[in-house]
Motif scaffolding. Structure first.
Motif, PDB file in Angstrom:
ATOM      1  N   ALA A  39      -8.530  -0.011  25.037  1.00 51.63           N
ATOM      2  CA  ALA A  39      -9.653   0.901  25.198  1.00 51.63           C
ATOM      3  C   ALA A  39      -9.834   1.258  26.663  1.00 51.63           C
ATOM      4  CB  ALA A  39     -10.933   0.258  24.678  1.00 51.63           C
ATOM      5  N   VAL A  40     -10.288   2.488  26.884  1.00 54.05           N
ATOM      6  CA  VAL A  40     -10.690   2.957  28.209  1.00 54.05           C
ATOM      7  C   VAL A  40     -12.203   3.103  28.143  1.00 54.05           C
ATOM      8  CG1 VAL A  40     -10.581   4.843  29.874  1.00 54.05           C
ATOM      9  CG2 VAL A  40      -8.545   4.185  28.592  1.00 54.05           C
ATOM     10  N   VAL A  41     -12.912   2.399  29.028  1.00 56.05           N
ATOM     11  CA  VAL A  41     -14.373   2.386  28.960  1.00 56.05           C
ATOM     12  C   VAL A  41     -14.970   2.594  30.345  1.00 56.05           C
ATOM     13  CG1 VAL A  41     -16.405   1.026  28.309  1.00 56.05           C
ATOM     14  CG2 VAL A  41     -14.277   0.768  27.024  1.00 56.05           C
ATOM     15  N   PRO A  42     -15.673   3.723  30.565  1.00 54.84           N
ATOM     16  CA  PRO A  42     -16.421   3.878  31.809  1.00 54.84           C
ATOM     17  C   PRO A  42     -17.658   2.975  31.747  1.00 54.84           C
ATOM     18  CG  PRO A  42     -16.158   5.983  30.671  1.00 54.84           C
ATOM     19  CD  PRO A  42     -15.712   4.917  29.750  1.00 54.84           C
ATOM     20  N   GLN A  43     -17.975   2.326  32.843  1.00 52.61           N
ATOM     21  CA  GLN A  43     -19.140   1.457  32.852  1.00 52.61           C
ATOM     22  C   GLN A  43     -19.679   1.259  34.255  1.00 52.61           C
ATOM     23  OE1 GLN A  43     -18.071  -2.704  31.649  1.00 52.61           O
ATOM     24  NE2 GLN A  43     -16.161  -1.722  31.059  1.00 52.61           N
TER      25      GLN A  43
ATOM     26  N   ARG B  24     -22.633   0.141  29.728  1.00 46.44           N
ATOM     27  CA  ARG B  24     -21.644   1.154  29.379  1.00 46.44           C
ATOM     28  C   ARG B  24     -22.268   2.157  28.435  1.00 46.44           C
ATOM     29  NH1 ARG B  24     -17.268  -1.784  25.479  1.00 46.44           N
ATOM     30  NH2 ARG B  24     -18.259  -1.076  23.586  1.00 46.44           N
ATOM     31  N   ALA B  25     -21.612   3.280  28.309  1.00 49.70           N
ATOM     32  CA  ALA B  25     -22.127   4.361  27.476  1.00 49.70           C
ATOM     33  C   ALA B  25     -22.251   3.901  26.026  1.00 49.70           C
ATOM     34  CB  ALA B  25     -21.211   5.576  27.560  1.00 49.70           C
ATOM     35  N   PRO B  26     -23.308   4.317  25.364  1.00 50.32           N
ATOM     36  CA  PRO B  26     -23.412   3.997  23.943  1.00 50.32           C
ATOM     37  C   PRO B  26     -22.398   4.822  23.149  1.00 50.32           C
ATOM     38  CG  PRO B  26     -25.179   5.478  24.589  1.00 50.32           C
ATOM     39  CD  PRO B  26     -24.421   5.114  25.840  1.00 50.32           C
ATOM     40  N   ASP B  27     -22.042   4.346  21.987  1.00 47.51           N
ATOM     41  CA  ASP B  27     -21.171   5.128  21.112  1.00 47.51           C
ATOM     42  C   ASP B  27     -21.970   6.306  20.558  1.00 47.51           C
ATOM     43  OD1 ASP B  27     -19.035   3.404  21.435  1.00 47.51           O
ATOM     44  OD2 ASP B  27     -19.594   2.159  19.726  1.00 47.51           O
ATOM     45  N   GLY B  28     -21.271   7.404  20.329  1.00 48.89           N
ATOM     46  CA  GLY B  28     -21.916   8.537  19.670  1.00 48.89           C
ATOM     47  C   GLY B  28     -22.573   9.517  20.610  1.00 48.89           C
TER      48      GLY B  28
ATOM     49  N   ALA C 124     -23.491   9.186  24.563  1.00 53.52           N
ATOM     50  CA  ALA C 124     -22.454   8.891  25.554  1.00 53.52           C
ATOM     51  C   ALA C 124     -22.396   9.931  26.677  1.00 53.52           C
ATOM     52  CB  ALA C 124     -21.095   8.768  24.882  1.00 53.52           C
ATOM     53  N   ALA C 125     -22.457  11.199  26.339  1.00 52.20           N
ATOM     54  CA  ALA C 125     -22.358  12.250  27.361  1.00 52.20           C
ATOM     55  C   ALA C 125     -23.533  12.189  28.334  1.00 52.20           C
ATOM     56  CB  ALA C 125     -22.276  13.623  26.704  1.00 52.20           C
ATOM     57  N   ALA C 126     -24.725  11.978  27.822  1.00 61.37           N
ATOM     58  CA  ALA C 126     -25.904  11.890  28.695  1.00 61.37           C
ATOM     59  C   ALA C 126     -25.810  10.664  29.599  1.00 61.37           C
ATOM     60  CB  ALA C 126     -27.174  11.835  27.853  1.00 61.37           C
ATOM     61  N   TRP C 127     -25.338   9.538  29.062  1.00 63.49           N
ATOM     62  CA  TRP C 127     -25.186   8.329  29.878  1.00 63.49           C
ATOM     63  C   TRP C 127     -24.224   8.578  31.027  1.00 63.49           C
ATOM     64  CZ3 TRP C 127     -21.451   5.032  31.630  1.00 63.49           C
ATOM     65  CH2 TRP C 127     -21.870   3.803  32.119  1.00 63.49           C
ATOM     66  N   ARG C 128     -23.114   9.234  30.743  1.00 64.97           N
ATOM     67  CA  ARG C 128     -22.128   9.518  31.790  1.00 64.97           C
ATOM     68  C   ARG C 128     -22.697  10.428  32.859  1.00 64.97           C
ATOM     69  NH1 ARG C 128     -16.367   9.659  28.685  1.00 64.97           N
ATOM     70  NH2 ARG C 128     -16.738   7.706  27.619  1.00 64.97           N
ATOM     71  N   ARG C 129     -23.457  11.441  32.461  1.00 68.95           N
ATOM     72  CA  ARG C 129     -24.086  12.330  33.444  1.00 68.95           C
ATOM     73  C   ARG C 129     -25.063  11.558  34.323  1.00 68.95           C
ATOM     74  NH1 ARG C 129     -24.348  15.811  29.113  1.00 68.95           N
ATOM     75  NH2 ARG C 129     -26.531  15.298  28.760  1.00 68.95           N
ATOM     76  N   ASP C 130     -25.779  10.591  33.739  1.00 68.25           N
ATOM     77  CA  ASP C 130     -26.767   9.816  34.483  1.00 68.25           C
ATOM     78  C   ASP C 130     -26.143   8.783  35.419  1.00 68.25           C
ATOM     79  OD1 ASP C 130     -28.758  11.207  33.189  1.00 68.25           O
ATOM     80  OD2 ASP C 130     -29.184   9.603  31.739  1.00 68.25           O
ATOM     81  N   HIS C 131     -24.930   8.322  35.115  1.00 65.97           N
ATOM     82  CA  HIS C 131     -24.336   7.222  35.862  1.00 65.97           C
ATOM     83  C   HIS C 131     -23.186   7.614  36.791  1.00 65.97           C
ATOM     84  CE1 HIS C 131     -26.627   5.047  32.847  1.00 65.97           C
ATOM     85  NE2 HIS C 131     -26.574   4.013  33.660  1.00 65.97           N
TER      86      HIS C 131
ATOM     87  N   PRO D 155     -14.492  10.072  34.457  1.00 68.80           N
ATOM     88  CA  PRO D 155     -14.193   8.688  34.108  1.00 68.80           C
ATOM     89  C   PRO D 155     -13.135   8.539  33.012  1.00 68.80           C
ATOM     90  CG  PRO D 155     -16.361   9.305  33.298  1.00 68.80           C
ATOM     91  CD  PRO D 155     -15.849  10.457  34.111  1.00 68.80           C
ATOM     92  N   ASP D 156     -12.821   9.619  32.332  1.00 65.44           N
ATOM     93  CA  ASP D 156     -11.832   9.557  31.252  1.00 65.44           C
ATOM     94  C   ASP D 156     -10.432   9.982  31.688  1.00 65.44           C
ATOM     95  OD1 ASP D 156     -13.737   8.716  29.336  1.00 65.44           O
ATOM     96  OD2 ASP D 156     -14.475  10.767  29.220  1.00 65.44           O
ATOM     97  N   ARG D 157     -10.263  10.286  32.980  1.00 65.55           N
ATOM     98  CA  ARG D 157      -8.946  10.711  33.464  1.00 65.55           C
ATOM     99  C   ARG D 157      -7.937   9.587  33.263  1.00 65.55           C
ATOM    100  NH1 ARG D 157      -6.594   9.890  38.472  1.00 65.55           N
ATOM    101  NH2 ARG D 157      -8.572   9.199  39.301  1.00 65.55           N
ATOM    102  N   PRO D 158      -6.820   9.867  32.600  1.00 67.21           N
ATOM    103  CA  PRO D 158      -5.811   8.819  32.398  1.00 67.21           C
ATOM    104  C   PRO D 158      -5.285   8.302  33.732  1.00 67.21           C
ATOM    105  CG  PRO D 158      -5.308  10.771  31.084  1.00 67.21           C
ATOM    106  CD  PRO D 158      -6.438  11.137  32.006  1.00 67.21           C
ATOM    107  N   ASP D 159      -4.946   7.024  33.750  1.00 74.59           N
ATOM    108  CA  ASP D 159      -4.426   6.387  34.950  1.00 74.59           C
ATOM    109  C   ASP D 159      -3.114   5.682  34.605  1.00 74.59           C
ATOM    110  OD1 ASP D 159      -3.969   5.133  37.341  1.00 74.59           O
ATOM    111  OD2 ASP D 159      -5.855   4.020  37.381  1.00 74.59           O
ATOM    112  N   PRO D 160      -1.981   6.420  34.675  1.00 76.25           N
ATOM    113  CA  PRO D 160      -0.695   5.818  34.313  1.00 76.25           C
ATOM    114  C   PRO D 160      -0.343   4.594  35.165  1.00 76.25           C
ATOM    115  CG  PRO D 160      -0.476   8.196  34.613  1.00 76.25           C
ATOM    116  CD  PRO D 160      -1.858   7.813  35.062  1.00 76.25           C
ATOM    117  N   ALA D 161      -0.791   4.563  36.398  1.00 75.69           N
ATOM    118  CA  ALA D 161      -0.497   3.416  37.255  1.00 75.69           C
ATOM    119  C   ALA D 161      -1.176   2.152  36.729  1.00 75.69           C
ATOM    120  CB  ALA D 161      -0.936   3.687  38.693  1.00 75.69           C
ATOM    121  N   ALA D 162      -2.396   2.293  36.181  1.00 75.74           N
ATOM    122  CA  ALA D 162      -3.090   1.131  35.626  1.00 75.74           C
ATOM    123  C   ALA D 162      -2.341   0.595  34.416  1.00 75.74           C
ATOM    124  CB  ALA D 162      -4.522   1.496  35.249  1.00 75.74           C
ATOM    125  N   ARG D 163      -1.895   1.485  33.540  1.00 76.42           N
ATOM    126  CA  ARG D 163      -1.145   1.058  32.356  1.00 76.42           C
ATOM    127  C   ARG D 163       0.155   0.370  32.783  1.00 76.42           C
ATOM    128  NH1 ARG D 163      -1.023   1.361  27.102  1.00 76.42           N
ATOM    129  NH2 ARG D 163      -2.793   2.742  26.884  1.00 76.42           N
ATOM    130  N   ALA D 164       0.842   0.936  33.748  1.00 83.27           N
ATOM    131  CA  ALA D 164       2.100   0.340  34.222  1.00 83.27           C
ATOM    132  C   ALA D 164       1.848  -1.051  34.813  1.00 83.27           C
ATOM    133  CB  ALA D 164       2.770   1.247  35.251  1.00 83.27           C
TER     134      ALA D 164
END
Length: 195
Positions: A105-109, A128-132, A135-142, A149-158
């Motif tokens: 999982a990828v989770v902004p928090q 962290r953002a609530p489900d459902g 979520a969008a309002a939480w992200r705007r507030d934080h 915060p959802d941008r993939p990070d291939p270096a992290a996965r590697a």
């Protein structure tokens, strides 16, 4: 006249480079502070996730969670650190000579930490953002509006795959397979290990 165009062109190039650096590296991230708090955040995430995934319920792969945090913003005031992060946690195991990915999982928090008496940091709260729908309002507030915060990070996965291969004693080029499939199921091509 030509010299004036060169100066204008160089100035414009400088502005573009500075803008690219501003977008690439979040303005509010103190590198040395991040290097102190990141291991604390990642260890807590991995510890809390242990035993919760698909692979943990299966005896074969011996799965465990590996987590990586990416700082989006970082602020310290009055001894309290607020870290806006995106976390990538992946549950890996081993089957034969392959690394198996059982979930993730990828989770902004938002994580708050305080320095303890021993000089190290400890987490005092996580949000962290609530489900459902919320979520969008939480992200705007934080998070800053320019932060994704959802941008993939291939270096992290590697980095997680490299750590998991090492943990399970697999070669650096061991393929990544799907945990739920049979021995030949491939979830995606392996990510080359980091140097």
């Amino acid at each position: 006249m030509a010299a004036g165009r060169w100066v204008t062109g160089l100035a414009a190039t400088g502005v573009l480079v500075a803008t690219g650096a501003w977008v690439r590296w979040p303005a509010g991230v103190d590198g040395p502070l991040w290097e102190e708090v990141r291991p604390v955040i990642e260890a807590r995430l991995a510890a809390q996730a242990q035993g919760t995934g698909y692979g943990s319920a299966r005896p074969g792969p011996g799965a465990r969670w590996f987590c990586r945090a990416r700082a989006l913003d970082l602020d310290e005031r009055d001894g309290l650190v607020r870290a806006g992060v995106t976390t990538l946690c992946v549950e890996y195991g081993a089957r034969g000579s392959a690394l198996v990915e059982c979930g993730g999982a990828v989770v902004p928090q938002e994580v708050r930490l305080r320095r303890g008496p021993d000089g190290g940091y400890r987490i005092v709260s996580r949000d962290r953002a609530p489900d459902g729908a919320g979520a969008a309002a939480w992200r705007r507030d934080h998070f800053d509006p320019l932060t994704d915060p959802d941008r993939p990070d291939p270096a992290a996965r590697a980095a997680l795959e490299t750590a998991a291969r090492s943990h399970f004693g697999l070669p650096a080029d061991a393929p990544v397979r799907e945990c739920r499939g049979g021995p030949g199921a491939v979830s995606r091509p392996p990510v080359p290990p980091l140097p």
